[in-house]
Design a protein around this motif. Structure first.
Motif, PDB file in Angstrom:
ATOM      1  N   ASP A  76     105.723 -17.071  27.324  1.00 51.07           N
ATOM      2  CA  ASP A  76     106.949 -16.471  27.847  1.00 51.07           C
ATOM      3  C   ASP A  76     108.043 -17.508  28.073  1.00 51.07           C
ATOM      4  O   ASP A  76     109.216 -17.158  28.209  1.00 51.07           O
ATOM      5  N   ASN A 100     110.002 -14.249  35.644  1.00 49.40           N
ATOM      6  CA  ASN A 100     109.225 -13.319  34.828  1.00 49.40           C
ATOM      7  C   ASN A 100     108.787 -12.169  35.737  1.00 49.40           C
ATOM      8  O   ASN A 100     107.946 -12.350  36.620  1.00 49.40           O
ATOM      9  N   ASN A 152     111.066 -10.983  30.778  1.00 52.79           N
ATOM     10  CA  ASN A 152     110.747 -12.403  30.679  1.00 52.79           C
ATOM     11  C   ASN A 152     112.060 -13.153  30.512  1.00 52.79           C
ATOM     12  O   ASN A 152     112.675 -13.126  29.442  1.00 52.79           O
ATOM     13  N   ILE A 203      98.908  -6.952  37.540  1.00 51.39           N
ATOM     14  CA  ILE A 203     100.358  -6.864  37.728  1.00 51.39           C
ATOM     15  C   ILE A 203     100.720  -7.055  39.193  1.00 51.39           C
ATOM     16  O   ILE A 203     101.649  -7.791  39.534  1.00 51.39           O
ATOM     17  N   GLN A 220     103.070  -9.866  40.942  1.00 50.99           N
ATOM     18  CA  GLN A 220     104.214  -9.480  41.764  1.00 50.99           C
ATOM     19  C   GLN A 220     104.187 -10.197  43.107  1.00 50.99           C
ATOM     20  O   GLN A 220     105.221 -10.624  43.625  1.00 50.99           O
ATOM     21  N   MET A 254     107.426  -8.177  36.449  1.00 53.79           N
ATOM     22  CA  MET A 254     106.622  -7.084  35.907  1.00 53.79           C
ATOM     23  C   MET A 254     106.674  -5.902  36.868  1.00 53.79           C
ATOM     24  O   MET A 254     106.537  -6.073  38.077  1.00 53.79           O
ATOM     25  N   LYS A 270     108.460  -5.129  31.651  1.00 57.30           N
ATOM     26  CA  LYS A 270     108.433  -6.574  31.883  1.00 57.30           C
ATOM     27  C   LYS A 270     109.733  -7.205  31.409  1.00 57.30           C
ATOM     28  O   LYS A 270     110.207  -6.927  30.316  1.00 57.30           O
ATOM     29  N   MET A 307     103.891  -0.369  31.863  1.00 61.27           N
ATOM     30  CA  MET A 307     104.521  -1.571  32.397  1.00 61.27           C
ATOM     31  C   MET A 307     105.916  -1.786  31.827  1.00 61.27           C
ATOM     32  O   MET A 307     106.179  -1.496  30.661  1.00 61.27           O
TER      33      MET A 307
END
Length: 248
Positions: free
Chosen positions: A222, A68, A62, A140, A144, A70, A60, A58
């Motif tokens: 986050d 945020n 943030n 994930i 998304q 991913m 990511k 992954m």
């Protein structure tokens, strides 16, 4: 010199391949993290309100309230150096295939963008294109599909409408009266700032309030750094506006 038999040749090749794979594994880092800034579309989060996290499975970003995001390895088209202003406006641009994300995704960093891309490669993320789908991958994909913005759409609309109405309640009467002196800052603007201050404090201390304003799969950790910053700034402005209104 004795020639190797076919069986011995195969064993030698397998042994060498195992050594190469072992060396590649040793050269890979399990994960890579970096604090910086981020730009998603037209929205920008300056340093230090964005974090980059990369492991084999992954990538990511943030960026607090900005978004945020991913990505799985298969979501990435390319990662390239990006420079807007040397040293202070440089980073990496992530070209991706996710329709629900803004196509312009940039992570700002003071480090050399090429070295950042090199660190990402060391995690094995860019080489992990044929991994099997796991439960983590499904999570994930779900995130998304919801997009990168952390607030629920109805909550975002409420804050935008309330903020503008409260500000206009001071600005419009001020200019309609033809005032040439003083400031349009009144109770309306004070309440607008107070709304942000109270909301950020509630988000920090109340899990129930977080469930009301945040999307289901958003982790408040986050956003915590940004929430504390907004609480501090809005609190100072609220006190300043309140003192100013009392002295009118």
């Amino acid at each position: 010199m004795r020639q190797l038999t076919r069986t011995e040749q195969k064993r030698t090749i397998i042994k060498n391949n195992n050594k190469v794979q072992k060396n590649n594994t040793l050269n890979m880092n399990e994960k890579f993290t970096l604090t910086g800034g981020a730009r998603i579309g037209m929205a920008n989060a300056s340093y230090p309100f964005a974090d980059l996290y990369v492991d084999k499975e992954m990538l990511k970003i943030n960026a607090s309230i900005v978004g945020n995001l991913m990505f799985q390895p298969k979501d990435i088209i390319s990662i390239e150096p990006y420079t807007f202003i040397p040293l202070i406006g440089q980073g990496i641009k992530i070209n991706h295939r996710i329709e629900n994300y803004n196509p312009k995704v940039i992570f700002w960093t003071f480090k050399d963008p090429n070295s950042v891309i090199g660190e990402i490669k060391k995690t094995g993320f860019l080489q992990n294109l044929n991994s099997e789908i796991s439960s983590n991958d499904l999570e994930i994909i779900k995130k998304q599909n919801e997009g990168g913005f952390p607030l629920k759409k109805s909550v975002a609309i409420f804050f935008i409408v309330a903020w503008n109405l409260l500000f206009l309640s001071d600005i419009i009467p001020f200019f309609l009266k033809g005032e040439t002196e003083g400031s349009p800052i009144g109770i309306g603007m004070n309440l607008a700032i107070g709304l942000i201050f109270v909301s950020s404090i509630l988000a920090i201390v109340s899990e129930k309030f977080r469930k009301i304003i945040l999307k289901e799969n958003i982790n408040f950790d986050d956003l915590k750094k940004f929430a504390y910053f907004i609480a501090l700034v809005s609190g100072i402005i609220f006190v300043t506006f309140t003192i100013g209104n009392l002295n009118k």
